[in-house]
Design an enzyme around this catalytic site. Sequence first.
Site, PDB file in Angstrom:
ATOM      1  N   THR A  12       0.807  -1.222   0.000  1.00 41.15           N
ATOM      2  CA  THR A  12       0.000   0.000   0.000  1.00 41.15           C
ATOM      3  C   THR A  12       0.841   1.274   0.000  1.00 41.15           C
ATOM      4  O   THR A  12       0.281   2.370  -0.040  1.00 41.15           O
ATOM      5  CB  THR A  12      -0.941   0.009   1.219  1.00 41.15           C
ATOM      6  OG1 THR A  12      -0.166  -0.170   2.392  1.00 41.15           O
ATOM      7  CG2 THR A  12      -1.973  -1.098   1.104  1.00 41.15           C
ATOM      8  N   LEU A  14       3.377   4.333   1.310  1.00 42.14           N
ATOM      9  CA  LEU A  14       3.401   5.142   2.534  1.00 42.14           C
ATOM     10  C   LEU A  14       2.063   5.861   2.710  1.00 42.14           C
ATOM     11  O   LEU A  14       1.974   7.076   2.664  1.00 42.14           O
ATOM     12  CB  LEU A  14       4.562   6.132   2.504  1.00 42.14           C
ATOM     13  CG  LEU A  14       5.962   5.525   2.550  1.00 42.14           C
ATOM     14  CD1 LEU A  14       7.021   6.619   2.550  1.00 42.14           C
ATOM     15  CD2 LEU A  14       6.132   4.621   3.753  1.00 42.14           C
ATOM     16  N   HIS A  15       1.010   5.085   2.919  1.00 47.04           N
ATOM     17  CA  HIS A  15      -0.313   5.659   3.191  1.00 47.04           C
ATOM     18  C   HIS A  15      -0.383   6.038   4.672  1.00 47.04           C
ATOM     19  O   HIS A  15       0.637   6.069   5.360  1.00 47.04           O
ATOM     20  CB  HIS A  15      -1.427   4.688   2.776  1.00 47.04           C
ATOM     21  CG  HIS A  15      -1.425   3.417   3.576  1.00 47.04           C
ATOM     22  ND1 HIS A  15      -2.073   3.306   4.779  1.00 47.04           N
ATOM     23  CD2 HIS A  15      -0.829   2.219   3.355  1.00 47.04           C
ATOM     24  CE1 HIS A  15      -1.896   2.079   5.255  1.00 47.04           C
ATOM     25  NE2 HIS A  15      -1.131   1.408   4.414  1.00 47.04           N
ATOM     26  N   ALA A  16      -1.549   6.299   5.189  1.00 48.96           N
ATOM     27  CA  ALA A  16      -1.712   6.871   6.530  1.00 48.96           C
ATOM     28  C   ALA A  16      -1.043   6.057   7.646  1.00 48.96           C
ATOM     29  O   ALA A  16      -0.316   6.617   8.465  1.00 48.96           O
ATOM     30  CB  ALA A  16      -3.193   7.060   6.843  1.00 48.96           C
TER      31      ALA A  16
END
Length: 87
Positions: A12, A14-16
Amino acid sequence: MTEMKLTVTNKTGLHARPAALLVQTASKFTSEITISKGEGDVNAKSIMGIMALGANEGTEVTLKASGADEQEALAAIKELFDNNFGE
């Protein structure tokens, strides 16, 4: 100043959640820590800065640290990348 290149390997990017983990880890150290993708650095202690990088899986980022604990800081952040941020 210490510098290293790392590749985002979690699916995914560097998402939240990974960005939050990175900020939490970077904030434990007194050194000034920046992360960059291409040109321009962002503060590794800023979740908005990290998310603004738009670093997806396979993206190479450069991590830089300057300060008394720069080696320890980069080692701790590298461990996050090596462990795919727990994903």
